[in-house]
Design an enzyme around this catalytic site. Structure first.
Site, PDB file in Angstrom:
ATOM      1  N   LYS A  35       0.848  -1.200   0.000  1.00  0.00           N
ATOM      2  CA  LYS A  35       0.000   0.000   0.000  1.00  0.00           C
ATOM      3  C   LYS A  35       0.879   1.244   0.000  1.00  0.00           C
ATOM      4  CE  LYS A  35      -2.364   1.530   3.824  1.00  0.00           C
ATOM      5  NZ  LYS A  35      -2.233   2.985   3.962  1.00  0.00           N
ATOM      6  N   ASP A  62      -3.512   4.284  -1.949  1.00  0.00           N
ATOM      7  CA  ASP A  62      -4.427   4.717  -0.877  1.00  0.00           C
ATOM      8  C   ASP A  62      -4.437   6.237  -0.792  1.00  0.00           C
ATOM      9  OD1 ASP A  62      -5.944   4.865   1.448  1.00  0.00           O
ATOM     10  OD2 ASP A  62      -4.289   4.319   2.776  1.00  0.00           O
ATOM     11  N   LYS A  64      -7.445   8.046  -1.238  1.00  0.00           N
ATOM     12  CA  LYS A  64      -8.771   8.448  -0.709  1.00  0.00           C
ATOM     13  C   LYS A  64      -9.326   9.677  -1.439  1.00  0.00           C
ATOM     14  CE  LYS A  64      -7.755   6.787   4.002  1.00  0.00           C
ATOM     15  NZ  LYS A  64      -6.291   6.539   3.938  1.00  0.00           N
ATOM     16  N   THR A 121     -11.714   6.005  11.014  1.00  0.00           N
ATOM     17  CA  THR A 121     -11.791   5.442  12.368  1.00  0.00           C
ATOM     18  C   THR A 121     -11.287   6.419  13.419  1.00  0.00           C
ATOM     19  OG1 THR A 121      -9.730   4.332  11.863  1.00  0.00           O
ATOM     20  CG2 THR A 121     -11.711   2.988  11.791  1.00  0.00           C
ATOM     21  N   ARG A 212       3.324  -1.861  10.686  1.00  0.00           N
ATOM     22  CA  ARG A 212       4.477  -2.049  11.569  1.00  0.00           C
ATOM     23  C   ARG A 212       4.808  -3.493  11.954  1.00  0.00           C
ATOM     24  NH1 ARG A 212       2.209   2.777  15.066  1.00  0.00           N
ATOM     25  NH2 ARG A 212       0.360   1.839  14.105  1.00  0.00           N
TER      26      ARG A 212
END
Ligand code: C5P
Length: 237
Positions: A35, A62, A64, A121, A212
């Site tokens: 990503k 990614d 958005k 989130t 991570r």
């Protein structure tokens, strides 16, 4: 774990192309996708995406997108021409924006999966209320996922805790892309609502975004192999 359709998407959250490529050269494209997000893309751009693809990786871009329908559609078209595997837009851009994105990708020679972000989130119920969205974050996620599906999108990004409720309302082939994944015993860091990879897949996630636990591991390839070993492909969507 079959190499045909890796379920793990490694988040290349690095500030430089060199750092991202260093890790990509250690990883195996048969075992994961990658990503590229806003920071890395803003610094390293399409050239890096092409380099990752040349190494054999499918790239989830990614970024958005959230803009008027025409602008979003043109951005999706550009992503498709770049050859990426997955691209995303904000469902809050509305039905016409998502339909325009769908149409642009359907016209492309290479067609990435088109998925939506529903509610970030990072937003709680009070912050949603402040921007005029009533109801709980989950209510909003479910509503926007339904809207994304009816606009023809291929899936949504969601937290592991939303997967079960979403699976009750969306089609079986609607992709649920889930960050917040931590193998048992691995430090959660700033992630709060986490699930193990095997739980996320068992609940119905299609792809897991893992940063991570792989990127910061002493041996990233071994960490990735361990996560893949936890996932039973027979349960995966
Ligand atoms: O390092 P970690 O596994 O927490 O990285 C998760 C990745 O997923 C990061 O790139 C992060 O920006 C992204 N993400 C997330 N939570 C969301 C949406 C995206 O952690 N709700």
């Amino acid at each position: 774990m079959t190499a045909a359709d890796p379920r793990i998407i490694v988040a290349l959250d690095f500030p430089t192309a060199d750092a991202a490529l260093y890790l990509a050269n250690v990883l195996d494209p048969a075992q994961c996708r990658v990503k590229v997000g806003k920071e890395l893309f803003t610094r390293a751009g399409p050239v890096l995406v092409e380099q990752l693809q040349q190494l054999g990786f499918d790239v989830f871009l990614d970024l958005k997108y959230h803009d008027i329908p025409n602008t979003t559609a043109q951005a999706c078209r550009a992503a498709a021409e770049l050859g990426v595997w997955m691209v995303n837009v904000h469902a809050l851009g509305g039905r016409r924006m998502m339909e325009a994105a769908r149409e642009a990708i359907d016209k492309a020679v290479h067609r990435p999966l088109l998925i939506a972000v529903t509610i970030l989130t990072s937003l709680d119920a009070d912050e949603l209320c402040e921007v005029g969205l009533s109801g709980s974050p989950e209510d909003n996620v479910l509503r926007l996922a339904g809207l994304a599906e009816s606009a023809g999108l291929d899936g949504v990004v969601c937290s592991p805790r939303e997967v079960v409720a979403l699976r009750k309302i969306v089609a079986g082939d609607f992709r649920l892309v889930t960050p917040g994944v931590r193998p048992a015993g691995v430090v959660a860091g700033d992630q709060k609502r986490i699930a193990t990879p095997e739980t996320a897949i068992r609940l119905g996630a299609s792809y897991l975004v893992v940063g991570r636990p792989v990127t910061q591991a002493e041996n990233p390839l071994a960490a990735l192999a361990d996560i893949n070993a936890l996932i039973d492909i027979k349960q995966a969507r």
